[in-house]
Write a protein that holds these residues in place. Structure first.
Motif, mmCIF file in Angstrom:
data_model
loop_
_atom_site.group_PDB
_atom_site.id
_atom_site.type_symbol
_atom_site.label_atom_id
_atom_site.label_comp_id
_atom_site.label_asym_id
_atom_site.label_seq_id
_atom_site.Cartn_x
_atom_site.Cartn_y
_atom_site.Cartn_z
ATOM 1 N N HIS A 1 2.945 -13.872 -39.121
ATOM 2 C CA HIS A 1 3.813 -13.723 -37.821
ATOM 3 C C HIS A 1 3.777 -14.973 -37.035
ATOM 4 C CE1 HIS A 1 -0.461 -12.713 -36.829
ATOM 5 N NE2 HIS A 1 -0.215 -12.888 -35.764
ATOM 6 N N ASP B 1 3.373 -15.476 -32.831
ATOM 7 C CA ASP B 1 2.843 -14.702 -31.659
ATOM 8 C C ASP B 1 3.973 -14.403 -30.649
ATOM 9 O OD1 ASP B 1 -0.001 -14.394 -32.327
ATOM 10 O OD2 ASP B 1 -0.511 -16.507 -31.859
ATOM 11 N N HIS C 1 1.198 -17.401 -39.065
ATOM 12 C CA HIS C 1 -0.155 -17.365 -39.470
ATOM 13 C C HIS C 1 -0.403 -15.892 -39.594
ATOM 14 C CE1 HIS C 1 0.113 -16.564 -35.197
ATOM 15 N NE2 HIS C 1 -0.883 -15.785 -35.125
ATOM 16 N N ARG D 1 -3.348 -18.290 -25.450
ATOM 17 C CA ARG D 1 -2.057 -18.486 -25.955
ATOM 18 C C ARG D 1 -1.058 -18.936 -24.836
ATOM 19 N NH1 ARG D 1 0.216 -12.907 -28.178
ATOM 20 N NH2 ARG D 1 -1.475 -13.274 -29.712
HETATM 21 FE FE LIG Z 1 -1.591 -14.089 -34.009
#
Ligand SMILES: [Fe+2]
Length: 326
Positions: free
Chosen positions: A105, A107, A261, A278
């Protein structure tokens, strides 16, 4: 500049190791060099940084607005006094979410604004498994045949974690959850093109992953087959895949706009503690739409219809089409 060294990963299409620098005390020259390397290589490994929560968030803030900073991405609780406690039950929603992230995926594609970049710092690592793998969707796009490039140029897919959790592991999280789950399992699905033009380099890349489903204009089976074939293609060449074997103190930082990742499984009864930060994308280039936008209704409907089908299709998957008790 000091001893900063940027060493491209051997035999890979992306990624570099960065040494001779302290992320806690970067000079502006060092930051400029890291920023250039980030755009060129997409994923940077910084061994031996030993960042804590605050230092992780501080480094993230250099790149833009944080989605979250210095957050535990762990299978155990950490107490206020710094000691570690209870390991979470594999049936809990937190662990179901972690297990879901063992599938490729990028994020936050399931949010209105998908992520720009993210970092992980290792605190407690397991002896076996628990690695993080990365894959290069930029080199993959360049390697596609012209017919596929042409076919996907006009296609988009919806992105939802309610979808990916159900499809990948048979988990049906409650959509009305509090805290982090309220922002993750929300019943919305956001439409994003399969090909992304990188906003800073201008280079096109594939933009797929576990959250993507329901390509408008294609029958369900064709959409599923196409999305699967694209992810399979990305990871079919080992030059496009890198596995990070974690040592405590390591930090890895990557571009969520083109690098996929996934976490690798491990013995979930053993403690594993990572710190994550993030950074949100730029609204000019990473915003799909907000839930109040009239376009959101089509995504909501596509997701509801898809989940209805999955209810029956995923009974044999890990969580057997159940919802976590807590
Ligand atoms: Fe992730």
């Amino acid at each position: 500049m000091g001893d900063l060294r940027i060493t491209p990963l051997e035999g890979k299409t992306f990624g570099a190791t960065v040494t001779g620098v302290e992320l806690r005390t970067l000079s502006s020259e060092e930051f400029a060099a890291i920023r250039a390397a980030f755009l060129e290589y997409g994923m940077l490994v910084f061994p031996g940084q030993h960042l804590d929560e605050a230092a992780s968030a501080d480094f993230g803030r250099l790149w833009g607005e944080l989605e979250f900073g210095g957050q535990a991405l762990a299978n155990q609780r950490k107490h206020k006094d710094g000691s570690y406690g209870e390991i979470y039950d594999i049936e809990s929603q937190l662990m179901r979410t972690n297990v879901g992230n063992e599938i490729w995926h990028t994020d936050s594609t399931y949010k209105p604004l998908s992520s720009k970049c993210a970092m992980l710092s290792a605190v407690i690592v397991v002896e076996e498994g628990g690695q993080t793998e990365f894959a290069d969707q930029r080199a993959a796009y360049a390697g596609l045949d012209e017919a596929t490039k042409k076919r996907i140029a006009v296609l988009s897919a919806y992105h939802s974690t309610n979808y990916s959790q159900a499809n990948d592991i048979g988990d049906f999280p409650q959509s009305n959850g509090e805290g982090v789950y309220g922002t993750v399992y929300h019943g919305e699905a956001y439409l994003r093109p399969l090909v992304k033009i990188h906003p800073e380099t201008g280079i096109p890349n594939l933009f797929v992953g576990r959250h993507a489903f329901g390509i408008p204009g294609l029958p369900r089976d064709e959409s599923r087959a196409l999305l699967k074939s694209l992810i399979d293609f990305v990871v079919s060449d080992e030059r496009r895949v890198y596995r990070q074997e974690w040592t405590p103190g390591d930090t890895v930082f990557w571009d969520n706009r083109f690098v996929l990742h996934r976490a690798r499984p491990y013995d979930y009864s053993k403690p594993r503690y990572m710190i994550g930060t993030r950074v949100a994308g730029d609204p000019a280039t990473e915003l799909a739409y907000y839930p109040e936008d009239p376009r959101a209704e089509a995504g909501r409907e596509a997701l509801a219809a898809e989940l209805e089908i999955l209810r029956n299709e995923v009974k044999d998957r890990r969580y057997g089409a159940t919802t976590a008790a807590r």
